[in-house]
Design an enzyme around this catalytic site. Structure first.
Site, PDB file in Angstrom:
ATOM      1  N   GLU A  46      27.957  -7.085 -57.354  1.00  0.00           N
ATOM      2  CA  GLU A  46      26.852  -7.164 -58.471  1.00  0.00           C
ATOM      3  C   GLU A  46      27.053  -6.014 -59.314  1.00  0.00           C
ATOM      4  O   GLU A  46      26.544  -4.824 -58.824  1.00  0.00           O
ATOM      5  CB  GLU A  46      25.565  -7.537 -58.012  1.00  0.00           C
ATOM      6  CG  GLU A  46      24.581  -7.536 -59.144  1.00  0.00           C
ATOM      7  CD  GLU A  46      23.138  -7.486 -58.572  1.00  0.00           C
ATOM      8  OE1 GLU A  46      22.147  -6.944 -59.444  1.00  0.00           O
ATOM      9  OE2 GLU A  46      22.870  -7.945 -57.519  1.00  0.00           O
ATOM     10  N   ARG A  50      23.364  -1.547 -66.531  1.00  0.00           N
ATOM     11  CA  ARG A  50      22.666  -0.362 -66.728  1.00  0.00           C
ATOM     12  C   ARG A  50      23.758   0.796 -66.968  1.00  0.00           C
ATOM     13  O   ARG A  50      22.900   2.236 -67.285  1.00  0.00           O
ATOM     14  CB  ARG A  50      22.198   0.170 -65.320  1.00  0.00           C
ATOM     15  CG  ARG A  50      20.973  -0.849 -64.619  1.00  0.00           C
ATOM     16  CD  ARG A  50      20.469  -0.188 -63.163  1.00  0.00           C
ATOM     17  NE  ARG A  50      19.894  -1.487 -62.647  1.00  0.00           N
ATOM     18  CZ  ARG A  50      19.481  -1.275 -61.128  1.00  0.00           C
ATOM     19  NH1 ARG A  50      19.732  -0.109 -60.545  1.00  0.00           N
ATOM     20  NH2 ARG A  50      19.137  -2.410 -60.479  1.00  0.00           N
ATOM     21  N   LYS A 134      16.532 -14.473 -56.551  1.00  0.00           N
ATOM     22  CA  LYS A 134      16.319 -13.070 -56.074  1.00  0.00           C
ATOM     23  C   LYS A 134      15.021 -12.993 -55.818  1.00  0.00           C
ATOM     24  O   LYS A 134      14.130 -13.275 -56.595  1.00  0.00           O
ATOM     25  CB  LYS A 134      16.901 -12.374 -57.118  1.00  0.00           C
ATOM     26  CG  LYS A 134      16.623 -10.843 -56.951  1.00  0.00           C
ATOM     27  CD  LYS A 134      17.351 -10.119 -58.198  1.00  0.00           C
ATOM     28  CE  LYS A 134      17.178  -8.785 -58.078  1.00  0.00           C
ATOM     29  NZ  LYS A 134      18.027  -7.727 -59.097  1.00  0.00           N
TER      30      LYS A 134
END
Length: 216
Positions: A46, A50, A134
């Site tokens: 993943e 960012r 999630k």
């Protein structure tokens, strides 16, 4: 709705017990990092959105490390999801779920795995037909006990807890029947990436995979 031609969300979550949550600031680190994690037994990666290097990193890994199943985290909008699909990501993970994000996910060919932190959010995801979720932020939102509480009313849901997951507590999460995997950043310390200590990251991956072996 666009046909999902690649992996399903469930296939993503069940491809390994630990998904590293990765921040890449230099795209030149992407391929050797992916190779180091693969060498340690971790296939699902993943890459969080960012940093400005995230999408290029996803593209490079998809092209140069074909055995890796690379996707994106911190997907906050429909535009983010479209960009991840265009970059070659296999999946998109979001901290939450919005109408815009859901509408885009229905048109894209990669699965969305949204974050939930409460029963109400979980029910909204179920209404949208999403059963692989999630749990975020896991520790702050009630941790293992919250997931145990979710199991009876929502037995059809499979979780990937993320947020506050560490080497010290990840096995406890993995022992739960409604948890397929966990997400954590401890596998990919920023200093190890910046210093290109790939062998150290391989060892962290091996340690995590070996420790998870006895939890299922």
């Amino acid at each position: 709705m666009t046909e999902k031609k690649g992996l399903s969300a469930l296939e993503v979550l069940k491809n390994g017990p630990v998904i590293p949550v990765i921040v890449i600031r230099n795209p030149d680190h992407a391929v050797p990092l992916a190779q180091a994690l693969l060498a340690g037994g971790i296939r699902v990666l993943e890459i969080t959105l960012r940093s400005d290097a995230a999408l290029e990193s996803i593209s490079r890994i998809r092209s140069e490390v074909p055995d890796a199943l690379v996707g994106a985290g911190t997907v906050l909008s429909g535009q983010d999801l479209q960009a991840v699909a265009k970059a070659g990501g296999y999946f998109a993970i979001s901290p939450g779920l919005t109408p815009n994000l859901l509408a885009t996910a229905r048109q894209e060919s990669i699965p969305l795995i949204p974050g939930v932190a409460s029963a109400s959010e979980l029910m909204l995801a179920l209404e949208a037909g999403l059963t692989e979720l999630k749990f975020f932020p896991a520790q702050a939102a009630g941790g293992v006990e919250m997931l145990k509480s979710f199991n009876s009313p929502f037995p059809q849901v499979t979780f990937c807890p993320t947020g506050g997951i560490t080497l010290q507590n990840y096995k406890e999460y993995l022992s739960l029947k409604n948890v397929a995997c966990v997400g954590g950043s401890w596998l990919v310390p920023a200093d190890k990436i910046e210093q290109r200590e790939w062998s150290a990251i391989t060892r962290l991956a091996q340690e995590a995979v070996a420790g998870a072996a006895g939890t299922f």
